[in-house]
Scaffold this active site. Structure first.
Site, PDB file in Angstrom:
ATOM      1  N   THR A   1       0.736  -1.123   0.056  1.00  0.00           N
ATOM      2  CA  THR A   1       0.123  -0.031  -0.074  1.00  0.00           C
ATOM      3  C   THR A   1       0.832   1.262  -0.027  1.00  0.00           C
ATOM      4  O   THR A   1       0.734   2.051  -0.895  1.00  0.00           O
ATOM      5  CB  THR A   1      -0.764  -0.094   1.235  1.00  0.00           C
TER       6      THR A   1
ATOM      7  N   ASP B   1      -9.216  -3.756   0.079  1.00  0.00           N
ATOM      8  CA  ASP B   1      -8.114  -4.436   0.665  1.00  0.00           C
ATOM      9  C   ASP B   1      -8.625  -5.033   2.220  1.00  0.00           C
ATOM     10  O   ASP B   1      -8.174  -6.230   2.255  1.00  0.00           O
ATOM     11  CB  ASP B   1      -6.948  -3.221   0.821  1.00  0.00           C
TER      12      ASP B   1
END
Length: 475
Positions: free
Chosen positions: A131, A250
């Site tokens: 990320t 996610d």
């Protein structure tokens, strides 16, 4: 540089028809009377020859006049109707694996696709496909080795200091992110929870009204409505660059992997938020003016405990203390004491992994960082640990065996894997409707956005020619 299109090549000089075809007509006809059939054949021959000369002459004239005018019907960038200058809105859906948009009806995402430009087989993340390295790569146009955020969590081998996502000390965050570039030009930018945006750098001060502090509990609807409120400001105060971050899907992907009803529900919710944004922009009469970019940072793959490599299983070859490991997977990162021979350690680990005596050993390969494949761009930084292990798709690394048996999801693997790709769709005045473009690495987005905003960007790893290959020419 690619050779120009044949349509844009300099026209050949006009051919002289007399050099290709000479037609001699008789000065007088024979005195002997001719049959009607003979006259008819002669008439056809003369007519055909004349027509041939005419067509050849016309073709010559046309060839000599080929010019850019033949592209008059080509798509051109559309003029702004209400906004005074371009505005770019970037929405990131964390962990939105390419293909999620087909799991369930996503009418709002597909509206953007149908009326915008899409990376046909997805957006390619930088390595590691995590990320923070990827969001900051999108913002700076730099690979992690250059922008400094080489992992979500890491230890600086030189200073021994630890980096975590909540660390906003500018010494960690290198390069120039888009919001700083915009601020340097005296314009407003707004960031809603984008990784790195709370770092005060250059002329960027993270102003409270345009840069709220991260708070995962803020509802998605509130985030969307706050972004829409920026467009209610006076024209000269509207941020020209706005980004917005959603944690989904996610969060669900880590819990259950990419193939689960929870993922489908998360995708539906994301699509609803895209629809909420579109509706708000339409109500303000600016949807066609705003450049709307929808993307993700990486994909997702399923993992299970039966696909695990345990470092303690390498003990017959080499002992690896837990204190030497700074990150387990998918990027196994090892920082041994300087008294240890790094090359000898790598050799012993690879010998054990290839012996056939270590469970799943064939799915992990160890490297000195300088020996990693060059396509990963993951060696030229003192922050990258000296020993790095690449684990195959869907496999994990742990220190010791446990009784835990569960399946979940992960990312961070080799960015060449299709499962690590994410979505890219762009809608706006400078993007052609319904166009498909090849997949590209997300470092190209920085130059794309500065080109749309007509700003001079900072040096980066992207290609200066990329925007011209994607954006429509000016009207």
């Amino acid at each position: 540089m690619a050779s120009p299109s044949p349509l844009l090549q300099p026209p050949p000089s006009s051919p002289d028809p007399s050099q290709h075809c000479t037609i001699k007509l008789p000065l007088s006809f024979p005195k002997k009377p001719q049959t009607p059939l003979f006259l008819f054949v002669l008439f056809l021959a003369i007519s055909s020859a004349a027509a041939f000369v005419f067509l050849l002459s016309s073709s010559s004239s046309s060839a000599s006049s080929i010019s850019p005018e033949i592209h008059v019907g080509s798509p051109r960038a559309r003029a702004l109707a209400k906004l005074r200058r371009p505005v770019v809105l970037v929405v990131s859906c964390d962990g939105f694996r390419f293909g999620y948009q087909f799991k369930t009806p996503t009418p709002n995402i597909h509206r953007l696709v149908a009326n915008g430009t899409e990376a046909e087989t997805g957006l390619i993340p930088v390595f590691p496909s995590l990320t923070f390295p990827n969001h900051y790569a999108i913002a700076t146009g730099l690979y992690p080795a250059s922008h400094g955020i080489i992992n979500n969590y890491f230890v600086d081998p030189v200073s021994g200091e630890r980096f975590t996502p909540s660390n906003h000390d500018p010494k960690w965050w290198l390069g120039e992110p888009l919001w700083e570039t915009v601020a340097d030009h005296g314009l407003n930018a707004a960031t809603y929870f984008w990784p790195g945006s709370e770092v005060v750098k250059g002329n960027w001060t993270c102003p409270p009204r345009f840069c709220p502090k991260y708070n995962a509990s803020v509802p998605f609807e509130q985030r969307v409505d706050t972004v829409l409120s920026y467009f209610d400001l006076p024209q000269n105060e509207i941020p020209v660059f706005i980004n917005l971050y959603f944690e989904d899907p996610d969060k669900q992907g880590h819990q259950v992997g990419p193939d689960d009803p929870k993922i489908t529900k998360a995708v539906v919710r994301v699509d609803e938020m895209i629809g909420r944004l579109i509706q708000g922009l339409e109500e303000r009469g600016i949807f066609e003016d705003v450049t709307f970019i929808l993307l993700g940072d990486h994909g997702m793959v399923g993992t299970c405990d039966k696909k695990t490599i345990f470092l303690d299983d390498l003990a017959p070859w080499i002992r690896i203390p837990e204190s030497w490991v700074t990150y387990y997977y998918p990027v196994l990162s090892i920082l041994p004491p300087t008294s240890v021979s790094y090359s000898e350690m790598v050799a012993k680990m690879n010998a054990g992994l290839a012996s056939g005596k270590v469970e799943n050993g064939d799915y992990l390969r160890m490297y000195l960082k300088e020996d990693l494949p060059g396509r990963l761009h993951y060696s030229d930084s003192s922050r990258i640990p000296p020993i790095v292990g690449l684990v195959d798709e869907g496999f994990s690394v742990e220190q010791a065996r446990t009784n835990n048996k569960e399946c979940a999801g992960a990312h961070g693997y080799d960015n060449a894997l299709f499962s690590m790709r994410t979505i890219f769709v762009a809608h706006g005045p400078q993007f052609q409707r319904g166009r498909k473009i090849p997949s590209f690495v997300n470092i190209e987005i920085y130059n794309l956005i500065t080109s749309i905003l007509k700003l001079k960007g900072a040096p980066n790893n992207g290609s200066a020619s990329f925007p011209n290959s994607v954006l429509l020419p000016s009207a």
